[in-house]
Design an enzyme around this catalytic site. Structure first.
Site, PDB file in Angstrom:
ATOM      1  N   ARG A 140       0.787  -1.031  -0.004  1.00 42.38           N
ATOM      2  CA  ARG A 140      -0.094  -0.005  -0.125  1.00 42.38           C
ATOM      3  C   ARG A 140       0.927   1.200  -0.045  1.00 42.38           C
ATOM      4  O   ARG A 140       0.216   2.295   0.162  1.00 42.38           O
ATOM      5  CB  ARG A 140      -1.022  -0.061   1.299  1.00 42.38           C
ATOM      6  CG  ARG A 140      -1.727  -0.969   1.109  1.00 42.38           C
ATOM      7  CD  ARG A 140      -3.107  -1.179   1.922  1.00 42.38           C
ATOM      8  NE  ARG A 140      -3.789  -2.412   1.592  1.00 42.38           N
ATOM      9  CZ  ARG A 140      -3.461  -3.471   2.530  1.00 42.38           C
ATOM     10  NH1 ARG A 140      -2.566  -3.399   3.343  1.00 42.38           N
ATOM     11  NH2 ARG A 140      -3.956  -4.620   2.101  1.00 42.38           N
ATOM     12  N   THR A 184       2.032  -5.452   4.226  1.00 38.03           N
ATOM     13  CA  THR A 184       1.599  -4.877   2.956  1.00 38.03           C
ATOM     14  C   THR A 184       1.227  -3.438   3.360  1.00 38.03           C
ATOM     15  O   THR A 184       0.867  -2.716   2.557  1.00 38.03           O
ATOM     16  CB  THR A 184       0.157  -5.761   2.775  1.00 38.03           C
ATOM     17  OG1 THR A 184      -0.739  -5.495   4.141  1.00 38.03           O
ATOM     18  CG2 THR A 184       0.173  -7.030   2.563  1.00 38.03           C
ATOM     19  N   ASP A 313     -14.065 -11.904  12.948  1.00 38.82           N
ATOM     20  CA  ASP A 313     -12.818 -11.532  12.150  1.00 38.82           C
ATOM     21  C   ASP A 313     -13.171  -9.812  12.125  1.00 38.82           C
ATOM     22  O   ASP A 313     -12.716  -9.443  10.902  1.00 38.82           O
ATOM     23  CB  ASP A 313     -12.978 -12.080  10.919  1.00 38.82           C
ATOM     24  CG  ASP A 313     -11.680 -12.089  10.171  1.00 38.82           C
ATOM     25  OD1 ASP A 313     -10.690 -11.468  10.501  1.00 38.82           O
ATOM     26  OD2 ASP A 313     -11.688 -12.570   9.030  1.00 38.82           O
TER      27      ASP A 313
END
Lengths: 552, 295
Positions: A140, A184, A313
């Site tokens: 990112r 990431t 989650d």
């Protein structure tokens, strides 16, 4: 048209210059970016120096050349197509901009320096994944300081690259990628420290760590789950589970320079589906939380847990947004987060106290968040509509317009029936996708002082194939950037890059970029007197601006 | 070679493991001379290594050597030079061969190519690749610099004084010119000597000298990182990266003279050159700092 006068004339001239060349070669006129430059954030309109634009996480640009009146004339200037296959996911990076050069990271450990005027590369970087296959593909963005860029890699290295050449200055192994660790997120650079948190592949313990920007040496590391005996360990009766208990800090945090605190969201506890509560009883600190850490030492100053003992989650892996608000008549330094659990939270960022929490999607998960900050959870089995496991929103960054006092967020009305995780019960993931239909996504503008909805723009849910393809987020999974002139930019799963009126939510302009704008977020900057907007989609980075009227 | 310009750009392939260093030695020879890269093999192209026999089945076979010679001249010589001692685009393969590279390493490099350099992977049949390897083994790789003269210590001083402002070694120095951290395994001593005395003999890709005339009437000099019909991207001599739209420029002049000056005897004496060459031939990328370990 450029035509050399004659080559020989220039040869003579150049020969005359040669003597001075070695001298000019010694002059280093380009000034490196300083910590003060980073603190200045978006003050220099030609720059975008970090993922969120500045330390507040607001993603709100002071630029005003593009307006609700003229944005309909926005046209593409160039497209940079990366040579990397999307790996099942498109580009999710936020490009940085400095001195007319764009620094952009791509899938599978790649990165580029691009000419902002043309999209043409100066250099490209590619790092071979060491062995086996990475479980992730995306990145990112960079952090930057001085003459260097910082990159977290899919094999859990942190690297410093030379901004001018893309060559490696230092390379540090932060964690074992074979144990699920991967970076990431873009790093956050504060006061000569590079701060990052990895994903842990749903099977390990998260951390946030700071490394010296010059040397690559670790300065501090905060583990998301405590050591035995440390505060918070009482929320993990099972010490073995605690040692690998999750809390992956895989999305970039924010920073308050006066308090010298960084704010970072942590991921879900693992294993996420804890059948019969047999592995990880307890609240499981500091998973699904915001942690406030001393930027110099990494010491925990306070935490706030959104979802105690999460079994859905619901990572709190969203950019914490800092602002100064008047709440109930009191001026407050706040940190805001629209959480995957469906509530929009406003916390006092000096101490972590809950100031307000209101649902921003339909949810039966909790009746309310109690005054002590704890959710008053409805009993499992009675809840009809629970934000599904990808959440009421996800990692794609929101934006906040401090002048208008509006928080813009990508909201998913995709709740599901939830089957309690008891032996013999169905897997939660197999619950009905939504109650009463396929659901939808919307761009929503919230008033953070009251938590109420000011406006929304709804996206159609798409067909089943689209739903399956874009499992996380029906319709809308783009990050958001707003501007002082009253524009809100985002993109949808169908490939539309869109500008909205910040005051009304009216769609002002859209352009079909040909691939989902999925997880990326816009960058805007001034170049040669024109305001540009960049967005990554599919394998491409696309630059937009108004037509150049300076040219005939 | 006006092929994929992007691949001309230099990329570093960071290497963290000792094991891989061996690999690097194998690959270095075919790396782009653009300098600072430690390339690694492309991950996908070509057959798996398990399927590759370790020994060259055509080693020493006169027919294979003839075929290999022809293939080399057709496919490889434009970059690596007809005698394999390197040219602007490709490095000195005799230096590579002298470094103790195995036949299997050579096969793999030809087969897979080197990602982010000009060297593509080969689609040719295995026997052709082995033929090229057989040919390479016939080259004279006995190095004139096996017992090289000169003082590397003084050479390093000469380097710092005359070269370091534009060239980088092991993370120190300028970036206007190519990184020289492993130049010793890429160029012969003679080729280096010639380049120092005659800097404009050839230009390394990504470092071609260029002068731009701006609309404001200024001259901007630098090295070319990229160019298309409508724009050009350079590193100015002050190391600033700068993109230009050609329509806004008066001139784009591809200079015949390198931004590197010729270093004649007045600038670097024969004795100092000797020492400098001694120093440069010691640079084989071995001082690259390994990754710091996890704390």
């Amino acid at each position: 048209m450029h035509m050399p006068i004659t080559r020989s004339v220039w040869v003579a001239l150049v020969a005359a210059l040669v003597g001075t060349v070695s001298l000019t070669g010694q002059q280093r006129t380009s000034r490196g970016i300083t910590s003060q430059d980073l603190l200045d954030g978006l003050k220099d309109p030609s720059r975008w120096l970090m993922y969120s634009g500045d330390y507040t996480g607001q993603r709100h640009s002071p630029l005003t050349q593009l307006t609700p009146e003229n944005v309909r004339r926005l046209i593409p200037q160039w497209i940079f197509q990366t040579d990397q296959p999307p790996g099942g996911r498109g580009l999710e990076g936020v490009p940085l901009v400095l001195d007319g050069v764009i620094y952009f990271t791509g899938n599978n450990n790649t990165a580029w320096a691009l000419d902002a005027r043309t999209g043409r590369p100066f250099w490209a970087y590619r790092r071979q994944f060491p062995s086996g296959r990475s479980t992730r593909a995306v990145n990112r963005g960079f952090g930057l300081l001085d003459d260097r860029l910082f990159l977290g890699t899919l094999d859990a290295h942190l690297m410093a690259l030379d901004m001018k050449t893309g060559s490696v200055i230092w390379d540090v192994v932060l964690a074992d990628h074979t144990k699920g660790y991967a970076f990431t997120s873009a790093p956050l650079v504060i006061n000569n420290k590079v701060i990052v948190g990895p994903g842990t592949g749903e099977r390990n313990r998260g951390f946030i760590a700071a490394y010296d920007a010059q040397t690559g040496k670790q300065v501090w590391r905060f583990w998301a789950t405590p050591e035995p005996g440390e505060p918070g360990s009482e929320t993990w009766p099972n010490a073995e589970a605690m040692a690998v208990g999750g809390g992956a800090a895989w999305v970039i945090g924010s920073y308050d320079r006066e308090l010298n605190l960084i704010y970072w969201g942590t991921g879900n506890a693992v294993p996420v589906y804890d059948l019969d509560d047999e592995v990880r009883k307890g609240d499981n600190l500091h998973t699904a939380s915001i942690v406030a850490l001393d930027a110099d030492t990494g010491k925990l100053r306070w935490y706030y847990q959104f979802t105690p003992h999460d079994t859905y989650d619901w990572d709190a892996a969203q950019v914490p947004v800092l602002a100064d608000l008047v709440v109930d008549g009191q001026p407050r330094k706040v940190v805001m987060q629209a959480n995957r659990n469906g509530f929009f939270y406003v916390l006092d960022r000096t101490n972590g106290k809950l100031l307000q929490a209101k649902p921003f999607v339909d949810s039966d998960w909790a009746r309310e968040i109690g005054p002590n900050g704890q959710p008053i959870v409805l009993e499992n089995g009675t809840a009809k509509c629970i934000p599904e496991s990808h959440g009421a929103t996800n990692f794609f960054p929101p934006s906040y317009d401090p002048t208008r006092g509006l928080f813009f967020v990508t909201a998913h009305e995709t709740c599901m029936m939830y089957n309690p995780l008891k032996t013999g019960g169905a897997d939660a993931r197999l619950g009905n996708w939504t109650v009463g239909g396929i659901g939808y996504a919307a761009l929503r503008a919230l008033d953070p002082k009251t938590g109420t909805l000011r406006w929304e723009f709804r996206f159609p849910p798409g067909d089943l194939a689209t739903k399956l393809r874009n499992a996380a987020g029906i319709g809308l999974s783009g990050g958001i950037t707003s501007t002082a002139s009253g524009l809100v930019f985002t993109g949808d799963n169908e490939g539309n890059f869109i500008a909205f009126d910040a005051d009304t939510g009216k769609n002002l302009w859209h352009y079909q970029v040909g691939a989902p704008v999925w997880g990326s977020a816009p960058t805007t900057f001034m170049l040669d007197g024109r305001q540009h907007v960049l967005i990554a989609a599919g394998v491409s980075l696309i630059d937009f601006a108004l037509p150049d009227t300076s040219r005939p | 070679m006006r092929i994929n310009k992007l691949s001309r750009l230099t990329r570093t392939m960071p290497l963290n493991r000792w094991l891989v260093l061996i690999w690097v030695l194998a690959v270095v020879g075919s790396a782009s001379m653009s300098g600072q890269n430690l390339p690694a093999p492309s991950p996908v192209s070509g057959p798996s290594t398990q399927a590759t026999p370790v020994k060259n089945p055509r080693a020493g076979d006169p027919q294979a050597i003839r075929t290999g010679t022809a293939l080399f001249r057709m496919r490889c010589a434009s970059c690596h030079g007809r005698d394999a001692t390197g040219a602007a685009a490709g490095s000195d393969l005799t230096a590579l061969l002298a470094s103790g590279v195995t036949d299997e390493d050579l096969f793999r490099v030809v087969r897979r190519g080197v990602s982010d350099t000009l060297l593509p992977h080969s689609f040719g049949p295995n026997e052709d690749v082995w033929a090229i390897v057989a040919y390479l083994r016939t080259l004279n790789t006995s190095r004139s610099d096996e017992n090289p003269p000169g003082s590397a210590e003084n050479g390093q001083r000469v380097f710092s004084a005359s070269c370091g402002s534009c060239h980088r070694v092991d993370g120190r120095g300028g970036v206007l010119g190519p990184d020289l951290s492993q130049i010793g395994s890429q160029r012969s001593r003679a080729a280096l000597a010639h380049k120092i005395r005659h800097a404009s003999a050839y230009f390394v890709f990504g470092y071609e000298p260029v002068t731009l005339g701006t609309g404001a009437g200024q001259r901007v000099r630098g090295v070319k990182k990229n160019e298309d019909a409508f724009s050009i991207q350079i590193m100015r001599t002050d190391e600033r990266l700068e993109g230009h739209v050609k329509a806004n420029l008066r001139d784009v002049i591809n200079d015949d003279t390198s931004v590197m000056p010729d270093f004649g005897r007045e600038q670097i004496s024969d004795r100092n050159l000797n020492d400098l060459l001694r120093y440069l031939t010691t640079l084989r990328g071995e001082n690259r700092k390994p990754s710091l370990k996890e704390d």
